[in-house]
Design a protein around this motif. Structure first.
Motif, PDB file in Angstrom:
ATOM      1  N   THR A   1      39.497  30.822  49.697  1.00 35.41           N
ATOM      2  CA  THR A   1      39.518  31.754  48.576  1.00 35.41           C
ATOM      3  C   THR A   1      38.098  31.924  48.044  1.00 35.41           C
ATOM      4  O   THR A   1      37.129  31.522  48.675  1.00 35.41           O
TER       5      THR A   1
ATOM      6  N   SER B   1      42.726  34.693  51.758  1.00 34.15           N
ATOM      7  CA  SER B   1      43.391  35.145  50.519  1.00 34.15           C
ATOM      8  C   SER B   1      42.734  36.369  49.887  1.00 34.15           C
ATOM      9  O   SER B   1      42.984  36.672  48.719  1.00 34.15           O
TER      10      SER B   1
ATOM     11  N   SER C   1      43.004  35.236  42.831  1.00 34.60           N
ATOM     12  CA  SER C   1      43.390  34.592  44.084  1.00 34.60           C
ATOM     13  C   SER C   1      43.417  33.076  43.931  1.00 34.60           C
ATOM     14  O   SER C   1      44.355  32.405  44.378  1.00 34.60           O
ATOM     15  N   GLU C   2      42.385  32.524  43.310  1.00 37.67           N
ATOM     16  CA  GLU C   2      42.353  31.076  43.095  1.00 37.67           C
ATOM     17  C   GLU C   2      43.534  30.625  42.233  1.00 37.67           C
ATOM     18  O   GLU C   2      44.151  29.595  42.504  1.00 37.67           O
TER      19      GLU C   2
ATOM     20  N   SER D   1      36.448  27.397  48.648  1.00 36.40           N
ATOM     21  CA  SER D   1      36.181  28.512  47.754  1.00 36.40           C
ATOM     22  C   SER D   1      34.708  28.888  47.860  1.00 36.40           C
ATOM     23  O   SER D   1      33.918  28.193  48.502  1.00 36.40           O
TER      24      SER D   1
END
Length: 285
Positions: free
Chosen positions: A50, A20, A59-60, A79
């Motif tokens: 992400t 992402s 993005s998150e 993440s």
């Protein structure tokens, strides 16, 4: 090639996911990017990567919106925490902020984005505390070279590292010389970001215009991008996380994932784009 990745803690996932980096940066592309993530999930690409750094959380946030129609148990969310947030005084808030943006209660993997000034032992201890609290299921690192991996495994609970996420593609094969084998020996999967080549336009042009690439793509009836993904997904113990900004691109990635390169064709690529025969610096873009 569809295969499975086995993490040291016993969890198993498929070897292709969704990246992402840069998703969420352009509001006019938001709907298409959400559709792409959702299309990928529906195709079985449920591993989604992400980072808090990507677009300062955008993005998150985008992924958090995209995954709402799906059962959380069917997803594998990854993440990353920035180095300056990776100490005991900041990592718990950083993790909570990422969870809030993703609209979830836990992460399947939480990675140190790269090594900074915080001692590894402090970060590892904090990661283990996050696990104990149920905020993450496991943790790993990103952009760690051989020396950094050896330092990590030397600290208490460093062997709980579940992955090392590094840049890896056909034109950036430095990790094959030493790091990839080291990770395999320690049963730590490697996660490949930018498997479809990084940001250098000249590198992409050289690849696309290469005679052997043109020949292979014509023979196999695939695109140059699909050839790149096929190369990475046939590597043992490697999880590829290509970014796709449209449902069409996701479908092309999925089709490439289903195909195999023969030993003969892999040998052709090895000659055209050989791996280095000596240690090189870890590439990050």
């Amino acid at each position: 090639m569809i295969s499975e990745i086995n993490f040291p803690d016993g969890r198993t996932i498929k070897n292709l996911g969704q990246g992402s980096w840069y998703l969420g940066d352009k509001p006019q592309q938001r709907n298409a990017e959400i559709e792409a993530i959702q299309a990928g999930i529906e195709l079985g690409l449920t591993n989604i990567d992400t980072a808090e750094m990507y677009g300062n959380g955008r993005s998150e946030t985008l992924i958090g919106e995209a995954i709402q129609p799906f059962a959380r148990k069917d997803l594998f969310l990854i993440s990353k925490v920035l180095p300056y947030n990776a100490g005991k005084d900041r990592i718990f808030q950083a993790c909570t902020d990422s969870l809030n943006r993703l609209k979830t209660d836990y992460l399947d993997l939480y990675l140190l984005h790269w090594q900074g000034s915080v001692p590894l032992q402090e970060t590892v201890s904090a990661m283990e505390a996050l696990k104990a609290q149920g905020l993450i299921k496991g943790w790993g690192v990103s952009n760690f070279d051989m020396d950094q991996m050896m330092d990590l495994l030397a600290v208490e609970n460093g062997d709980q590292c579940q992955t090392n996420q590094v840049l890896y593609h056909l034109l950036s094969r430095g990790v094959e010389f030493e790091l990839m084998g080291f990770l395999q020996d320690h049963h730590i999967p490697m996660m490949a970001y930018c498997p479809l080549i990084g940001q250098e336009a000249s590198q992409k042009k050289r690849y696309i215009n290469h005679s052997q690439v043109k020949s292979l793509c014509k023979k196999l009836n695939i695109t140059p991008t699909q050839l790149l993904l096929m190369f990475v997904t046939q590597k043992e113990n490697v999880l590829a996380i290509p970014k796709a900004g449209s449902a069409e691109h996701v479908l092309a990635n999925f089709k490439a994932w289903e195909m195999n390169l023969s030993a003969e064709n892999l040998a052709i690529l090895d000659v055209a784009f050989p791996a280095p025969n000596k240690k090189t610096s870890l590439h990050v873009e």
